[in-house]
Motif scaffolding. Sequence first.
Motif, PDB file in Angstrom:
ATOM      1  N   VAL A   1      26.967 -25.447 -13.090  1.00 13.89           N
ATOM      2  CA  VAL A   1      27.573 -24.189 -12.642  1.00 13.89           C
ATOM      3  C   VAL A   1      26.677 -23.575 -11.566  1.00 13.89           C
ATOM      4  CG1 VAL A   1      28.458 -21.937 -13.331  1.00 13.89           C
ATOM      5  CG2 VAL A   1      28.486 -23.849 -14.960  1.00 13.89           C
ATOM      6  N   GLU A   2      27.294 -23.118 -10.479  1.00  8.59           N
ATOM      7  CA  GLU A   2      26.551 -22.421  -9.427  1.00  8.59           C
ATOM      8  C   GLU A   2      27.405 -21.270  -8.905  1.00  8.59           C
ATOM      9  OE1 GLU A   2      24.321 -23.283  -5.135  1.00  8.59           O
ATOM     10  OE2 GLU A   2      24.952 -24.940  -6.415  1.00  8.59           O
ATOM     11  N   LEU A   3      26.781 -20.122  -8.647  1.00  6.21           N
ATOM     12  CA  LEU A   3      27.477 -18.952  -8.118  1.00  6.21           C
ATOM     13  C   LEU A   3      27.092 -18.728  -6.657  1.00  6.21           C
ATOM     14  CD1 LEU A   3      27.083 -16.376 -11.029  1.00  6.21           C
ATOM     15  CD2 LEU A   3      29.001 -17.901 -10.576  1.00  6.21           C
TER      16      LEU A   3
ATOM     17  N   ARG B   1      28.627 -18.828   3.474  1.00  4.01           N
ATOM     18  CA  ARG B   1      27.595 -19.252   4.432  1.00  4.01           C
ATOM     19  C   ARG B   1      26.477 -18.219   4.565  1.00  4.01           C
ATOM     20  NH1 ARG B   1      31.508 -20.217   9.413  1.00  4.01           N
ATOM     21  NH2 ARG B   1      32.152 -18.200   8.580  1.00  4.01           N
ATOM     22  N   LEU B   2      26.715 -17.023   4.061  1.00  2.00           N
ATOM     23  CA  LEU B   2      25.709 -15.970   4.167  1.00  2.00           C
ATOM     24  C   LEU B   2      24.890 -15.944   2.889  1.00  2.00           C
ATOM     25  CD1 LEU B   2      27.893 -13.095   5.670  1.00  2.00           C
ATOM     26  CD2 LEU B   2      26.368 -14.650   6.897  1.00  2.00           C
ATOM     27  N   ASP B   3      23.617 -16.110   3.028  1.00  2.00           N
ATOM     28  CA  ASP B   3      22.727 -16.111   1.861  1.00  2.00           C
ATOM     29  C   ASP B   3      22.180 -14.697   1.658  1.00  2.00           C
ATOM     30  OD1 ASP B   3      21.290 -16.961  -0.279  1.00  2.00           O
ATOM     31  OD2 ASP B   3      19.644 -17.795   0.922  1.00  2.00           O
ATOM     32  N   ASN B   4      23.090 -13.709   1.498  1.00  2.00           N
ATOM     33  CA  ASN B   4      22.679 -12.310   1.425  1.00  2.00           C
ATOM     34  C   ASN B   4      22.707 -11.780   0.002  1.00  2.00           C
ATOM     35  OD1 ASN B   4      25.367 -12.297   0.993  1.00  2.00           O
ATOM     36  ND2 ASN B   4      25.877 -10.782   2.564  1.00  2.00           N
ATOM     37  N   HIS B   5      22.768 -12.665  -0.975  1.00  2.00           N
ATOM     38  CA  HIS B   5      22.802 -12.185  -2.342  1.00  2.00           C
ATOM     39  C   HIS B   5      21.470 -12.425  -3.052  1.00  2.00           C
ATOM     40  CE1 HIS B   5      23.956 -16.427  -2.518  1.00  2.00           C
ATOM     41  NE2 HIS B   5      23.381 -16.442  -3.712  1.00  2.00           N
ATOM     42  N   ASP B   6      20.411 -12.730  -2.288  1.00  2.00           N
ATOM     43  CA  ASP B   6      19.110 -12.974  -2.909  1.00  2.00           C
ATOM     44  C   ASP B   6      18.607 -11.740  -3.637  1.00  2.00           C
ATOM     45  OD1 ASP B   6      19.054 -15.548  -2.174  1.00  2.00           O
ATOM     46  OD2 ASP B   6      17.770 -15.269  -0.405  1.00  2.00           O
ATOM     47  N   ALA B   7      18.926 -10.540  -3.108  1.00  2.00           N
ATOM     48  CA  ALA B   7      18.453  -9.319  -3.738  1.00  2.00           C
ATOM     49  C   ALA B   7      19.021  -9.159  -5.140  1.00  2.00           C
ATOM     50  CB  ALA B   7      18.830  -8.103  -2.877  1.00  2.00           C
ATOM     51  N   HIS B   8      20.183  -9.750  -5.392  1.00  2.00           N
ATOM     52  CA  HIS B   8      20.832  -9.631  -6.705  1.00  2.00           C
ATOM     53  C   HIS B   8      20.677 -10.915  -7.514  1.00  2.00           C
ATOM     54  CE1 HIS B   8      22.684  -6.009  -5.100  1.00  2.00           C
ATOM     55  NE2 HIS B   8      23.137  -6.709  -4.070  1.00  2.00           N
ATOM     56  N   LYS B   9      19.826 -11.857  -7.060  1.00  2.00           N
ATOM     57  CA  LYS B   9      19.760 -13.187  -7.701  1.00  2.00           C
ATOM     58  C   LYS B   9      19.366 -13.080  -9.162  1.00  2.00           C
ATOM     59  CE  LYS B   9      18.542 -16.533  -5.199  1.00  2.00           C
ATOM     60  NZ  LYS B   9      17.798 -17.459  -4.311  1.00  2.00           N
ATOM     61  N   LYS B  10      18.314 -12.314  -9.450  1.00  2.00           N
ATOM     62  CA  LYS B  10      17.889 -12.184 -10.842  1.00  2.00           C
ATOM     63  C   LYS B  10      18.997 -11.586 -11.698  1.00  2.00           C
ATOM     64  CE  LYS B  10      12.940 -11.738  -9.927  1.00  2.00           C
ATOM     65  NZ  LYS B  10      11.736 -10.881 -10.103  1.00  2.00           N
ATOM     66  N   GLN B  11      19.689 -10.587 -11.119  1.00  2.00           N
ATOM     67  CA  GLN B  11      20.716  -9.904 -11.888  1.00  2.00           C
ATOM     68  C   GLN B  11      21.875 -10.848 -12.213  1.00  2.00           C
ATOM     69  OE1 GLN B  11      22.191  -6.406  -9.969  1.00  2.00           O
ATOM     70  NE2 GLN B  11      23.720  -5.960 -11.557  1.00  2.00           N
TER      71      GLN B  11
ATOM     72  N   LEU C   1      21.938 -14.182 -12.136  1.00  2.00           N
ATOM     73  CA  LEU C   1      21.531 -15.332 -12.952  1.00  2.00           C
ATOM     74  C   LEU C   1      21.456 -14.957 -14.431  1.00  2.00           C
ATOM     75  CD1 LEU C   1      18.828 -17.141 -10.797  1.00  2.00           C
ATOM     76  CD2 LEU C   1      21.075 -18.027 -11.490  1.00  2.00           C
ATOM     77  N   LYS C   2      20.928 -13.754 -14.712  1.00  2.00           N
ATOM     78  CA  LYS C   2      20.887 -13.297 -16.098  1.00  2.00           C
ATOM     79  C   LYS C   2      22.299 -13.104 -16.643  1.00  2.00           C
ATOM     80  CE  LYS C   2      16.400 -10.937 -15.857  1.00  2.00           C
ATOM     81  NZ  LYS C   2      15.715  -9.621 -15.950  1.00  2.00           N
ATOM     82  N   ALA C   3      23.180 -12.542 -15.822  1.00  2.00           N
ATOM     83  CA  ALA C   3      24.554 -12.350 -16.267  1.00  2.00           C
ATOM     84  C   ALA C   3      25.237 -13.690 -16.507  1.00  2.00           C
ATOM     85  CB  ALA C   3      25.333 -11.533 -15.225  1.00  2.00           C
ATOM     86  N   LEU C   4      25.024 -14.653 -15.614  1.00  2.00           N
ATOM     87  CA  LEU C   4      25.623 -15.979 -15.780  1.00  2.00           C
ATOM     88  C   LEU C   4      25.086 -16.663 -17.031  1.00  2.00           C
ATOM     89  CD1 LEU C   4      27.344 -18.316 -14.773  1.00  2.00           C
ATOM     90  CD2 LEU C   4      25.431 -19.023 -13.304  1.00  2.00           C
ATOM     91  N   ALA C   5      23.795 -16.533 -17.285  1.00  2.00           N
ATOM     92  CA  ALA C   5      23.204 -17.139 -18.482  1.00  2.00           C
ATOM     93  C   ALA C   5      23.826 -16.560 -19.745  1.00  2.00           C
ATOM     94  CB  ALA C   5      21.687 -16.919 -18.482  1.00  2.00           C
TER      95      ALA C   5
END
Length: 484
Positions: free
Chosen positions: A363-365, A372-382, A384-388
């Motif tokens: 699974v990948e979000l 193509r825009l990698d602008n979600h790095d600021a929310h990555k931790k958030q 990933l925790k939600a996906l887990a």
Amino acid sequence: MNFFKHLGFLVSAIFALSVGVASAHPQMSAQTETPHHADTTDAPITYCIDPLWTPYEAIRNGSHVGISADYMQIVAELTGLTFQLVPTESWQQSLEYVQAGKCQMISMLNVSDYRKQFLDFSIPYFAAPNILVAREGTPILQGYAGIGNRLVGIVKGYRQIEYIRRYYPDVRLKLIRSEREGLAQLARGEFDVMVGSLLSVNTHLNNQQINNLNIVGYAEPFDSLSFGVRKSFSHLIPILNEAINQIPESKRVEIYRQWNNVKVRYHKDYFKLTVTLLFIIFVILTLVWRHRTLHTHGRLMGQKNAEIESLQTSLLDRNRTLEFLSAHDTLTGLYNRNHMIQKSEEEIYRFRRFHTVPSMIIVELYQGIDPRLDNHDAHKKQYLKALASVCLATVREVDVVSRYTEGQIVVLCPQTNLDEGQILADRLLSAIDKNTELADMQMVASIGLAQLKEGENFSDWIERATKALYQAKRQRANRVAVAD
């Protein structure tokens, strides 16, 4: 030791303590040409070992020591059998002795097609991973498939030689006498990579104080170690199997803890005399001191015992914490990559032996506005925790959920065919789609699904699942793609 050595040791501990005793058909063998029967079990059974395989087994001062020695002692107590060691100088010589009838039994070895020609095997009683060791600067290797043109050192007579020549014929091999000598040659640059048993390699690295070597990968297949006997003694196999099944798990754990990370030192002959004299002097002084301070000593011993119990409790808690951290991702709380690889190798082993089909879901979000825009790095931790959290709440208890890469989560589904995996993947996709936290961040889920195929190793399996994931990502919508 560096990070990889500690990590490899912890993974080995988890694996070895979790291994069970598999069932096997009764087999045994003997030294003479005429088969022996149940009324001859009182006669000593001669056996050979690998004399240089510390801590699994070794010969020290003419005696058999190590993990296999402890198991043989328990088997002797349970069965009444008597075992007699036939000393050898190398593992290859032990194999030659048992073929020639100079010994009737091998105490600890893997099953292979070549060995089945002259040996029968008990059920396995100990299991542990094999590893790849290389000098510092060598990248992580994904098993034998990642060896490339490197020269590989391996002990003469080991089962991995037969395995590599069958499944990886392009790998170049250099035969060595023992793992201890091989590590010294590897440190000097005489070859590039060495295949070895994790506990043995860890012991020799400590003893020889070699600091320029790293564990760089796992080497399939893992060791599943049994007793091997000459075929004319097959009537003893049921006796050995019954004894192995009677060994409690607590005793197995005790033996493992006793021998893991053992440091063996080699000294000159005069060292024994010096140590003996010093010990005698120490005992005399201790007895004199104890006679004069008996009451004080008793009080101090009580205090020390209380301190030791407290330290043991603290150490046990720390060990449990280390075991948990070694197998889990600190951000999501899921299992980490190494644990997932280990569990996948176990499922591959079950598939090859019992034909129970597993499946793998990746699974990948990514942000649905524009992938193509990698602008979600600021929310990555958030996210990933939600996906887990969504994955843990959706999958079954038997499924293993792990964070495989920085942005990918892998679900390992034991005993799950492709149709059942499709149902689980669709349910997971639906749960992700309904999650309000992920919806607020406009996250889109791509899922790849692959069922393990005959003849595949882990690298092949994960590669097909990843290709299916990329196929789903190209659709730019919540989607499940199934690998061919």
